[in-house]
Design a protein around this motif. Sequence first.
Motif: not given
Length: 186
Positions: A14-19, A21, A175, A23-25
Amino acid sequence: RFRQKQHLLSIHRSHSTKLIAGTLDLVIISGAPLQYNNMLKKIEFEPIISEKILLAAPMQHPCVQDILCGCRGEVPYQLTESEFHILLKHIPLITGVPGQALSYAADYITQKYHLKPTVLMEIQNLTTSLNMAAAGTACIFLPETAVHINSRNEGIAYFDPNVPELNQPLLAVYRKGGGIPRFALL
């Protein structure tokens, strides 16, 4: 720059997907020399520090007490090869689940020293493993930074097995093309 192809980034899905996408920096993780990961096409990382892998052992165990008698107050106490053999011969070991950096560390160290420790169980949660070590159940391998953030240090003795090739980087992951966010540079 850190050599990316030599390290697997164990980022929770979930962290990698958010990163990726946006939504996580930034994600801070421990890297481990395991295998190449296809996620590296979308992310970059920078090492923050290098940390040692330590051995946490139950303080009340007689073998631990014998070793600590020779300790001059240094923490973590640097183990000799024979002391290391004694600890893992007499105290069961809890490892991480396959694929975790600490599971890799346990496998590497036991192979390097030709040890066959009794593996009590595999546990994914480091806090649970530390609680079991404090209760006198087993030894565990853990990253050095975990010693400083652990809220339960009583009942645990920390040892440095002196295996420099297990030192692992603490990494800032972001990213590709995005750079490290400004807030992290302050």
